[in-house]
Design a protein around this motif. Sequence first.
Motif, PDB file in Angstrom:
ATOM      1  N   GLU A   1       1.508   7.747  11.580  1.00  0.00           N
ATOM      2  CA  GLU A   1       1.790   6.342  11.882  1.00  0.00           C
ATOM      3  C   GLU A   1       0.710   5.433  11.301  1.00  0.00           C
ATOM      4  N   VAL A   2      -0.556   5.843  11.482  1.00  0.00           N
ATOM      5  CA  VAL A   2      -1.656   5.042  10.934  1.00  0.00           C
ATOM      6  C   VAL A   2      -1.577   5.002   9.413  1.00  0.00           C
ATOM      7  N   LEU A   3      -1.283   6.159   8.811  1.00  0.00           N
ATOM      8  CA  LEU A   3      -1.225   6.231   7.355  1.00  0.00           C
ATOM      9  C   LEU A   3      -0.105   5.371   6.798  1.00  0.00           C
ATOM     10  N   LEU A   4       1.027   5.348   7.474  1.00  0.00           N
ATOM     11  CA  LEU A   4       2.135   4.511   7.030  1.00  0.00           C
ATOM     12  C   LEU A   4       1.769   3.032   7.111  1.00  0.00           C
ATOM     13  N   GLU A   5       1.047   2.649   8.166  1.00  0.00           N
ATOM     14  CA  GLU A   5       0.599   1.261   8.267  1.00  0.00           C
ATOM     15  C   GLU A   5      -0.370   0.925   7.139  1.00  0.00           C
ATOM     16  N   GLN A   6      -1.276   1.860   6.851  1.00  0.00           N
ATOM     17  CA  GLN A   6      -2.219   1.627   5.760  1.00  0.00           C
ATOM     18  C   GLN A   6      -1.490   1.535   4.425  1.00  0.00           C
ATOM     19  N   HIS A   7      -0.467   2.363   4.256  1.00  0.00           N
ATOM     20  CA  HIS A   7       0.291   2.314   3.008  1.00  0.00           C
ATOM     21  C   HIS A   7       1.013   0.980   2.866  1.00  0.00           C
ATOM     22  N   GLN A   8       1.505   0.443   3.971  1.00  0.00           N
ATOM     23  CA  GLN A   8       2.130  -0.876   3.920  1.00  0.00           C
ATOM     24  C   GLN A   8       1.115  -1.933   3.485  1.00  0.00           C
ATOM     25  N   LEU A   9      -0.118  -1.786   3.956  1.00  0.00           N
ATOM     26  CA  LEU A   9      -1.177  -2.710   3.539  1.00  0.00           C
ATOM     27  C   LEU A   9      -1.421  -2.595   2.045  1.00  0.00           C
TER      28      LEU A   9
ATOM     29  N   MET B   1       0.047  11.333   0.082  1.00  0.00           N
ATOM     30  CA  MET B   1       0.232   9.899   0.277  1.00  0.00           C
ATOM     31  C   MET B   1      -1.116   9.186   0.336  1.00  0.00           C
ATOM     32  N   MET B   2      -2.091   9.806   1.002  1.00  0.00           N
ATOM     33  CA  MET B   2      -3.421   9.213   1.072  1.00  0.00           C
ATOM     34  C   MET B   2      -4.031   9.117  -0.317  1.00  0.00           C
ATOM     35  N   ASP B   3      -3.892  10.181  -1.097  1.00  0.00           N
ATOM     36  CA  ASP B   3      -4.440  10.168  -2.456  1.00  0.00           C
ATOM     37  C   ASP B   3      -3.778   9.086  -3.312  1.00  0.00           C
ATOM     38  N   GLU B   4      -2.456   8.946  -3.195  1.00  0.00           N
ATOM     39  CA  GLU B   4      -1.755   7.924  -3.969  1.00  0.00           C
ATOM     40  C   GLU B   4      -2.203   6.524  -3.557  1.00  0.00           C
ATOM     41  N   SER B   5      -2.391   6.322  -2.271  1.00  0.00           N
ATOM     42  CA  SER B   5      -2.826   5.009  -1.793  1.00  0.00           C
ATOM     43  C   SER B   5      -4.215   4.688  -2.320  1.00  0.00           C
ATOM     44  N   ARG B   6      -5.096   5.667  -2.267  1.00  0.00           N
ATOM     45  CA  ARG B   6      -6.462   5.423  -2.744  1.00  0.00           C
ATOM     46  C   ARG B   6      -6.491   5.211  -4.250  1.00  0.00           C
ATOM     47  N   MET B   7      -5.652   5.953  -4.978  1.00  0.00           N
ATOM     48  CA  MET B   7      -5.578   5.750  -6.425  1.00  0.00           C
ATOM     49  C   MET B   7      -5.072   4.345  -6.744  1.00  0.00           C
TER      50      MET B   7
ATOM     51  N   ASP C   1     -18.328 -14.463  -2.880  1.00  0.00           N
ATOM     52  CA  ASP C   1     -19.013 -13.176  -2.908  1.00  0.00           C
ATOM     53  C   ASP C   1     -19.260 -12.577  -1.528  1.00  0.00           C
ATOM     54  N   GLY C   2     -19.165 -13.343  -0.450  1.00  0.00           N
ATOM     55  CA  GLY C   2     -19.563 -12.831   0.857  1.00  0.00           C
ATOM     56  C   GLY C   2     -18.437 -12.644   1.837  1.00  0.00           C
ATOM     57  N   LEU C   3     -17.233 -12.338   1.354  1.00  0.00           N
ATOM     58  CA  LEU C   3     -16.096 -12.230   2.263  1.00  0.00           C
ATOM     59  C   LEU C   3     -16.165 -11.009   3.158  1.00  0.00           C
ATOM     60  N   THR C   4     -16.860  -9.961   2.721  1.00  0.00           N
ATOM     61  CA  THR C   4     -16.860  -8.717   3.504  1.00  0.00           C
ATOM     62  C   THR C   4     -18.171  -8.498   4.244  1.00  0.00           C
ATOM     63  N   ASP C   5     -19.037  -9.523   4.348  1.00  0.00           N
ATOM     64  CA  ASP C   5     -20.325  -9.341   4.996  1.00  0.00           C
ATOM     65  C   ASP C   5     -20.238  -9.398   6.513  1.00  0.00           C
ATOM     66  N   ALA C   6     -19.180  -9.983   7.060  1.00  0.00           N
ATOM     67  CA  ALA C   6     -19.095 -10.181   8.501  1.00  0.00           C
ATOM     68  C   ALA C   6     -18.530  -8.943   9.172  1.00  0.00           C
TER      69      ALA C   6
ATOM     70  N   SER D   1     -11.711   5.477   8.060  1.00  0.00           N
ATOM     71  CA  SER D   1     -11.874   4.091   7.638  1.00  0.00           C
ATOM     72  C   SER D   1     -12.024   3.972   6.131  1.00  0.00           C
ATOM     73  N   GLY D   2     -12.022   5.113   5.411  1.00  0.00           N
ATOM     74  CA  GLY D   2     -12.229   5.049   3.972  1.00  0.00           C
ATOM     75  C   GLY D   2     -11.215   4.183   3.280  1.00  0.00           C
ATOM     76  N   ILE D   3      -9.942   4.356   3.599  1.00  0.00           N
ATOM     77  CA  ILE D   3      -8.907   3.578   2.941  1.00  0.00           C
ATOM     78  C   ILE D   3      -8.980   2.115   3.354  1.00  0.00           C
ATOM     79  N   VAL D   4      -9.444   1.846   4.567  1.00  0.00           N
ATOM     80  CA  VAL D   4      -9.615   0.461   5.012  1.00  0.00           C
ATOM     81  C   VAL D   4     -10.723  -0.204   4.209  1.00  0.00           C
ATOM     82  N   ASP D   5     -11.819   0.531   3.996  1.00  0.00           N
ATOM     83  CA  ASP D   5     -12.910  -0.011   3.180  1.00  0.00           C
ATOM     84  C   ASP D   5     -12.433  -0.273   1.757  1.00  0.00           C
ATOM     85  N   ASP D   6     -11.642   0.660   1.223  1.00  0.00           N
ATOM     86  CA  ASP D   6     -11.098   0.456  -0.129  1.00  0.00           C
ATOM     87  C   ASP D   6     -10.201  -0.776  -0.172  1.00  0.00           C
ATOM     88  N   ALA D   7      -9.394  -0.948   0.879  1.00  0.00           N
ATOM     89  CA  ALA D   7      -8.508  -2.119   0.930  1.00  0.00           C
ATOM     90  C   ALA D   7      -9.323  -3.406   1.007  1.00  0.00           C
TER      91      ALA D   7
END
Length: 390
Positions: free
Chosen positions: A109-117, A168-174, A205-210, A225-231
């Motif tokens: 379920e989490v992976l599908l949500e991440q894939h939608q992102l 699916m995780m590999d495809e999303s990260r790619m 430049d500072g959108l991800t500092d918070a 959280s790896g895919i979230v960080d990539d996103a």
Amino acid sequence: MRAKSTGIRPASKVFGAPPPKAIREPGIRPGLFYSAFAALLGTNILTLVGFLMAPDIAALLNGQNDVVVSAYEDRIAQLRVEVDRLHSRQFAQAGDINLQLQELSQQQEVLLEQHQLVKQLAAKAAELGIETAAADSTRDDDAAPVADIAPVAATGDLAEVSASMTRMMDESRMALAALSVSATESTDTILDVLDGLGIKPSMPDGLTDAVGGPYQPPVEGSDGSGIVDDANDVYLALARFKAARGAIDLAPIHKPMDSLSRISSTFGNRKDPFTGGRAFHAGLDFPAPKGTTVLSAGYGKVTFVGEKSGYGNLVEITHLTGLVTRYGHLSAVLVKQGQVVNTGTPIAKVGSTGRSTGPHLHFEVRRKDVAVDPGKYLAAGKRLARFLGA
């Protein structure tokens, strides 16, 4: 005195046959009988000896019946323990499988949500003009990565479900990596070109500092959280690209007419068309029929409308970058002083007013009231047009 003969002779004498022999009765020879009896007796003796030498039977015959029975009971008890252990292990494995299925279902379920992102980010990148082969697999019209994952409840093959989720995780990260690289390279190209013109747009430049939250020790197997960080990296890369692309639109680097077929006079020293001597030409001249529409070369504010010596009818636009563009020899003006115009806004008509030998547009770019070569700006605009979908 001899007795009288009767005249009848015995048959043996008549026919000459041998005398009759005694008749023998059938029976068992004594030697054969005694041999069979001896063999049977020997077999019985050997069987009895083997029977007596068997450990368990010998133990029974020796009065150890209780010991043997106890040994067999111990063996049966051990077998029962082994059976119970196997049953317990099966129940434990069944419980583990159920837990694994539940965990995989939640992860799915989490992976599908991440894939939608990821798909949303890919769609956003496409809107901005960024296309990558890896991102194409995440589009809505290609739902294969989602469809390839069978629902956990519909299959008991944990390996198959886990493999599809990993794929699916590999495809999303790619896809995320491809989007990030493409957006970053495009942004760097835009900034390099604009920097060569002295234009330095403001970049986010500072959108991800918070970030924040209470400290918690790391938990094994919770690095999701790896895919979230990539996103987040892609989001920042797209935001930077959008800002850089906006700088392209704002900068005065676009064509001042729809068609610039040729240049009749370049920037720099030239032969003056009126005196014949050497003179400096502060812009570019583009011949065009009278009445051809003149366009704003970038976003800005109209700061001058009127006549100016040598220019004839002139429109002057000041841009956010501090640059100023001038449009001379006009036959008509379509804007008013103080008006804000966008890139490509019609501002005037081509003419031959002022110091001119025929209908043409005099296009000029000035920095700090010093004329600079407009050709560099138009060349930059042509190079960066692909980022605007032009």
